[in-house]
Design a protein around this motif. Structure first.
Motif, PDB file in Angstrom:
ATOM      1  N   VAL A 597       0.829  -1.137  -0.021  1.00 49.93           N
ATOM      2  CA  VAL A 597       0.009  -0.066  -0.061  1.00 49.93           C
ATOM      3  C   VAL A 597       0.784   1.279   0.120  1.00 49.93           C
ATOM      4  N   GLN A 598       0.951   2.114  -0.894  1.00 48.75           N
ATOM      5  CA  GLN A 598       1.755   3.078  -1.062  1.00 48.75           C
ATOM      6  C   GLN A 598       0.723   4.569  -1.024  1.00 48.75           C
ATOM      7  N   LEU A 599       1.582   5.313  -0.216  1.00 43.52           N
ATOM      8  CA  LEU A 599       1.001   6.669   0.137  1.00 43.52           C
ATOM      9  C   LEU A 599       1.887   7.842  -0.669  1.00 43.52           C
ATOM     10  N   TYR A 600       1.225   8.704  -1.370  1.00 43.18           N
ATOM     11  CA  TYR A 600       1.612   9.839  -2.147  1.00 43.18           C
ATOM     12  C   TYR A 600       1.261  11.218  -1.576  1.00 43.18           C
ATOM     13  N   ILE A 601       2.070  12.228  -1.122  1.00 48.33           N
ATOM     14  CA  ILE A 601       1.310  13.539  -0.889  1.00 48.33           C
ATOM     15  C   ILE A 601       1.326  14.470  -1.994  1.00 48.33           C
ATOM     16  N   GLY A 602       0.485  14.959  -2.490  1.00 45.36           N
ATOM     17  CA  GLY A 602       0.082  15.760  -3.823  1.00 45.36           C
ATOM     18  C   GLY A 602       0.532  17.325  -3.243  1.00 45.36           C
ATOM     19  N   PHE A 603       1.184  18.120  -4.268  1.00 41.09           N
ATOM     20  CA  PHE A 603       1.368  19.338  -4.100  1.00 41.09           C
ATOM     21  C   PHE A 603       1.022  20.112  -5.396  1.00 41.09           C
ATOM     22  N   GLY A 604      -0.009  19.668  -6.077  1.00 44.07           N
ATOM     23  CA  GLY A 604      -0.556  20.374  -6.951  1.00 44.07           C
ATOM     24  C   GLY A 604      -1.145  21.668  -6.825  1.00 44.07           C
ATOM     25  N   ASN A 605      -1.543  21.883  -5.408  1.00 43.04           N
ATOM     26  CA  ASN A 605      -1.772  23.546  -5.231  1.00 43.04           C
ATOM     27  C   ASN A 605      -0.731  24.442  -4.449  1.00 43.04           C
ATOM     28  N   SER A 606       0.348  23.919  -4.702  1.00 40.87           N
ATOM     29  CA  SER A 606       1.542  24.691  -4.196  1.00 40.87           C
ATOM     30  C   SER A 606       1.844  25.918  -5.085  1.00 40.87           C
ATOM     31  N   HIS A 607       2.166  26.757  -4.384  1.00 43.10           N
ATOM     32  CA  HIS A 607       2.617  28.204  -4.869  1.00 43.10           C
ATOM     33  C   HIS A 607       4.107  28.220  -5.404  1.00 43.10           C
ATOM     34  N   ILE A 608       4.799  27.234  -5.263  1.00 38.91           N
ATOM     35  CA  ILE A 608       6.053  27.230  -5.900  1.00 38.91           C
ATOM     36  C   ILE A 608       6.128  25.864  -6.849  1.00 38.91           C
ATOM     37  N   ASP A 609       7.317  25.672  -7.438  1.00 46.10           N
ATOM     38  CA  ASP A 609       7.464  24.629  -8.216  1.00 46.10           C
ATOM     39  C   ASP A 609       7.855  23.356  -7.434  1.00 46.10           C
ATOM     40  N   ARG A 610       6.941  22.301  -7.437  1.00 46.70           N
ATOM     41  CA  ARG A 610       7.004  21.025  -6.686  1.00 46.70           C
ATOM     42  C   ARG A 610       6.566  20.013  -7.479  1.00 46.70           C
ATOM     43  N   PRO A 611       6.755  18.952  -7.305  1.00 54.85           N
ATOM     44  CA  PRO A 611       6.554  17.737  -8.012  1.00 54.85           C
ATOM     45  C   PRO A 611       4.695  17.641  -7.714  1.00 54.85           C
ATOM     46  N   ILE A 612       4.364  16.787  -8.624  1.00 55.25           N
ATOM     47  CA  ILE A 612       2.796  16.709  -8.462  1.00 55.25           C
ATOM     48  C   ILE A 612       2.631  15.970  -7.401  1.00 55.25           C
ATOM     49  N   LYS A 613       3.380  14.766  -6.989  1.00 58.66           N
ATOM     50  CA  LYS A 613       3.068  14.073  -5.895  1.00 58.66           C
ATOM     51  C   LYS A 613       4.475  13.220  -5.417  1.00 58.66           C
ATOM     52  N   LEU A 614       4.720  12.947  -4.111  1.00 62.52           N
ATOM     53  CA  LEU A 614       5.832  12.314  -3.735  1.00 62.52           C
ATOM     54  C   LEU A 614       5.556  11.213  -2.981  1.00 62.52           C
ATOM     55  N   LEU A 615       6.232  10.128  -2.989  1.00 64.82           N
ATOM     56  CA  LEU A 615       6.138   9.048  -1.937  1.00 64.82           C
ATOM     57  C   LEU A 615       6.581   9.524  -0.513  1.00 64.82           C
ATOM     58  N   ARG A 616       5.430   9.194   0.191  1.00 67.35           N
ATOM     59  CA  ARG A 616       5.736   9.271   1.737  1.00 67.35           C
ATOM     60  C   ARG A 616       5.513   8.523   2.686  1.00 67.35           C
ATOM     61  N   GLY A 617       4.910   7.345   2.255  1.00 64.84           N
ATOM     62  CA  GLY A 617       4.731   6.196   3.244  1.00 64.84           C
ATOM     63  C   GLY A 617       4.074   5.024   2.324  1.00 64.84           C
ATOM     64  N   PHE A 618       4.557   3.922   3.086  1.00 65.66           N
ATOM     65  CA  PHE A 618       4.035   2.594   2.307  1.00 65.66           C
ATOM     66  C   PHE A 618       3.866   1.497   3.548  1.00 65.66           C
ATOM     67  N   SER A 619       3.022   0.436   3.285  1.00 66.69           N
ATOM     68  CA  SER A 619       2.974  -0.763   4.094  1.00 66.69           C
ATOM     69  C   SER A 619       2.799  -1.848   3.441  1.00 66.69           C
ATOM     70  N   ARG A 620       3.321  -2.564   3.752  1.00 69.06           N
ATOM     71  CA  ARG A 620       3.190  -4.067   3.206  1.00 69.06           C
ATOM     72  C   ARG A 620       2.294  -5.112   3.979  1.00 69.06           C
ATOM     73  N   VAL A 621       1.222  -5.596   3.447  1.00 70.12           N
ATOM     74  CA  VAL A 621       0.281  -6.307   4.300  1.00 70.12           C
ATOM     75  C   VAL A 621      -0.088  -7.677   3.468  1.00 70.12           C
ATOM     76  N   PHE A 622      -0.205  -8.571   4.325  1.00 70.50           N
ATOM     77  CA  PHE A 622      -0.592  -9.884   3.876  1.00 70.50           C
ATOM     78  C   PHE A 622      -2.400 -10.151   3.973  1.00 70.50           C
ATOM     79  N   LEU A 623      -2.802 -10.599   2.958  1.00 63.92           N
ATOM     80  CA  LEU A 623      -4.154 -10.918   2.981  1.00 63.92           C
ATOM     81  C   LEU A 623      -4.650 -12.360   2.658  1.00 63.92           C
ATOM     82  N   GLU A 624      -5.498 -13.186   3.281  1.00 68.20           N
ATOM     83  CA  GLU A 624      -5.837 -14.162   2.714  1.00 68.20           C
ATOM     84  C   GLU A 624      -6.958 -13.859   1.730  1.00 68.20           C
ATOM     85  N   PRO A 625      -7.503 -14.778   0.895  1.00 62.99           N
ATOM     86  CA  PRO A 625      -8.746 -14.475   0.078  1.00 62.99           C
ATOM     87  C   PRO A 625      -9.834 -13.907   0.827  1.00 62.99           C
ATOM     88  N   ASN A 626     -10.578 -12.990   0.395  1.00 59.90           N
ATOM     89  CA  ASN A 626     -11.710 -12.207   1.136  1.00 59.90           C
ATOM     90  C   ASN A 626     -11.197 -11.253   2.309  1.00 59.90           C
TER      91      ASN A 626
END
Length: 677
Positions: A597-626
């Motif tokens: 599971v990947q989390l990105y923070i978006g800077f589309g509303n920034s007043h300066i030149d910044r990336p559209i989004k940047l990786l800022r967190g992730f979590s690896r999870v195990f799931l059985e069916p359903n």
């Protein structure tokens, strides 16, 4: 206090080293700033990398030397466990696993008699042609920092000093000894330094300076990097040692620049040269005291701790360590394509499998430079299939050099597996004297490999391409002609077993790309292997592709599974200087699997030149069916900041931020919501 004991406090170490410095001659102080020789040891051992190489140390005061071993694929001393390369481990997105890899490395360093591991390589992958791409974890600073910190934690649990390297902007191999890298302050602070700072925050013991220049000064002489940023701004308490042989260019530059140790032998930090510089007033004895003090304090912080266990030689390359290598290989492999669900294979419905390509039977663990781990036995893909299938299915191998024979074998097989890619001659550390390694000349496969894939695909529509390599491989010439593609990397001693487990479904693939694979190399940043000077821009990798609107072949964070996952109910709250995101993730398929599971923070509303989004967190999870899990990812508010070069400070904009959560960086793979500061 004038004696060493186990369990010394930081204050006791400080006091002891201050007392030792007061007793030392200048010559003894300078002896702490140098490696203790190399050539004689290589001659004695009849080869390089057969021991830990010592430096510094004061026997009469009970301070042992630090004993350097290299990496990052494992301890390079023969017999050690050879893990998948760091880039492969970055594709696992599994920090717990990387910490356990670090623990194995720490144990084996100690069992070999070492106490320093110079293998936390966190240079940023700016361009996939870089020859040593395999030694790092990917293109994203956040991912690099978290993996470097995890490896540091694991290694240092066993009282082994970890070294983060190569500080900084080391990402061209052929010109690494001369190139001057130019970049603005925001690019330096936001793109090329955060991962090093993360490792310093984690407590990494030492830093290795890079060969290249930054803004006209060699990194080993660069007082802005070493003194102002590393030691002052970040309050780094360890020591800085040079990259080997050519990491120092002159005595005065090294000392004034903030370099503490010249490795692995002495040329510029000789006593006579230091004394002359002192007499001429070019350096101060306070600088010598600082360097020697840092080295002694760092050594004592580690050698005076209680060990968590004993480190017998039987630990080296033991079964338990190989099992960690197997897990890393299994979790690293990225399923890039699986048309019509051809994978996993059902062995009960197959009578004959044809395996093509020389790398199916060749021991191919990656670079043969300073990261090379010498092991006698490596499970190749062919051996992995034989181990898995025994005599239950007929296996045929062909190198793929005679096209008529390839056509005949492919036509007769139920399944065709093509193992192609790169080796240490194509990419790796550039060693001029041995004529090996260096930056890649092309980003696609070799012409003969492309021809082999196309030939087999024309004869058998049930073909699987397995890619071996350490970075992005462009596949546009052939990827639409085959139903399945697996990125298998340089996968270590257990790689063949891992590949068989993936292909036959005992293991569900869960790797995710730690870089962007382009369709066209023209979409990548400028790269010249022989350049004397180059400017590194603010954008590269997925941030560049998103800014310019380029469509990648495979996006950063992308990877398929044998099951499917659904994301729902994304919620974000602000609490105690943290951004807390929760999302429901459900396994909607028929087999168990891991999802990143990947989390990105978006800077589309920034007043300066910044990336559209940047990786800022992730979590690896195990799931059985359903199964459904509510996954929480926490982002410290400080990770929203940008560096303002005018105020020389980090600032957080008071704007509306976008939170993206999903299975890759692709827009269609992400849920979104917003919050406002």
């Amino acid at each position: 206090m004038n004696k060493i004991k186990k369990g010394m406090t930081e204050q006791e170490i400080e006091d002891y080293v201050e007392w030792v410095l007061s007793q030392l001659t200048l010559k003894e102080k300078v002896s702490q700033m140098r490696g203790n020789g190399l050539i004689s040891k290589i001659m004695m051992d009849k080869g390089f990398g057969k021991r830990a190489y010592d430096a510094a140390g004061l026997k009469k005061f009970g301070i042992p030397p630090f004993k350097f071993t290299d990496g990052p694929r494992g301890v390079i001393i023969p017999g050690s466990t050879c893990f998948p390369v760091s880039m492969a481990r970055g594709a696992t997105w599994d920090l717990d696993l990387e910490e356990r890899v670090g623990e194995v490395i720490g144990k084996e360093v100690r069992a070999h008699g070492g106490n320093l591991f110079g293998g936390v390589c966190i240079n940023l992958l700016r361009h996939p042609a870089w020859g040593r791409a395999q030694e790092t974890y990917g293109e994203d600073p956040f991912l690099l920092g978290e993996f470097g910190a995890a490896l540091t934690r694991g290694v240092q649990k066993h009282n082994v000093m970890a070294t983060a390297k190569h500080f900084v902007a080391n990402s061209i191999e052929f010109s690494r000894f001369k190139v001057n890298v130019i970049m603005d302050e925001r690019t330096l602070r936001e793109v090329y330094l955060p991962h090093f700072k993360r490792c310093v925050e984690e407590g990494c013991a030492t830093i290795m300076s890079a060969y290249n220049k930054l803004r006209g000064k060699f990194c080993g002489h660069n007082d802005y990097l070493l003194r102002d940023i590393l030691k002052k701004d970040w309050d780094f308490q360890g020591f800085v040692h040079s990259d080997w042989i050519r990491g120092v260019k002159d005595t005065i530059g090294g000392v004034t620049g903030g370099l503490d140790v010249e490795m692995p032998r002495v040329k510029y930090f000789r006593f006579t040269k230091i004394r002359r510089a002192l007499e001429e007033g070019k350096i101060s004895e306070a600088m010598i005291d600082e360097a020697a003090g840092r080295v002694m304090k760092t050594i004592l912080r580690f050698v005076t701790r209680e060990d968590p266990q004993k480190y017998d030689p039987q630990l080296i390359g033991c079964y338990e360590h190989y099992q960690v290598a197997l897990e890393a290989a299994e979790k690293s492999m990225v399923l890039l394509k699986n048309k019509s669900g051809i994978l996993p294979l059902n062995k009960d419905k197959i009578q004959k499998i044809a395996i093509f390509g020389k790398y199916a039977k060749i021991k191919n663990t990656g670079d043969h430079g300073s990261s090379y781990v010498s092991v006698k036995k490596v499970i190749t893909p062919w051996e992995g299939f034989k181990n898995y299938l025994g005599d239950s299915i007929e296996l045929v191998h062909d190198n793929g050099t005679e096209i008529p024979r390839v056509c005949k074998i492919a036509k007769e097989a139920d399944i065709a597996i093509i193992v192609v890619g790169l080796n240490y001659k194509d990419e790796g550390e550039y060693i001029k004297e041995l004529k090996r390694g260096g930056d890649r000349k092309i980003l696609s496969l070799h012409a003969e490999d492309i021809n082999l894939i196309q030939t087999v695909a024309n004869e058998n529509n049930k073909c699987i391409v397995v890619l071996i390599g350490g970075s992005a491989i462009i596949m546009e010439e052939w990827k639409d002609q085959v139903p399945a593609i697996i990125m298998a990397w340089y996968s270590g001693v257990e790689g063949g077993n891992a590949l068989a487990n993936i292909i036959f479904g005992d293991v569900n693939p869960s790797g995710k790309l730690p870089f962007t694979i382009p369709k066209d190399p023209k979409n990548l940043p400028f790269f010249d292997v022989n350049v004397n000077e180059i400017e590194y821009g603010y954008y590269h990798g997925y941030t560049l592709f998103e800014k310019e609107g380029y469509d990648p072949a495979f996006a950063f964070g992308y990877g398929l599974s044998y099951t499917t996952f659904n994301y729902d109910n994304l919620i974000v709250e602000l609490k105690d200087d943290k951004v807390i995101a929760t999302v429901d993730v459900q396994n909607t398929g028929k087999v168990a699997g891991d999802e990143v599971v990947q989390l990105y923070i978006g800077f589309g509303n920034s007043h300066i030149d910044r990336p559209i989004k940047l990786l800022r967190g992730f979590s690896r999870v195990f799931l059985e069916p359903n199964d459904l899990k509510n996954v929480k990812i926490v982002v410290p508010r400080k990770n929203l900041a940008w560096y303002n070069p005018k105020s020389k400070s980090w600032e957080i904009e008071q704007i509306k931020y976008i939170v993206y959560v999903g299975k890759s960086s692709k827009t269609e793979d992400l849920l979104t919501t917003q919050f406002t500061l």
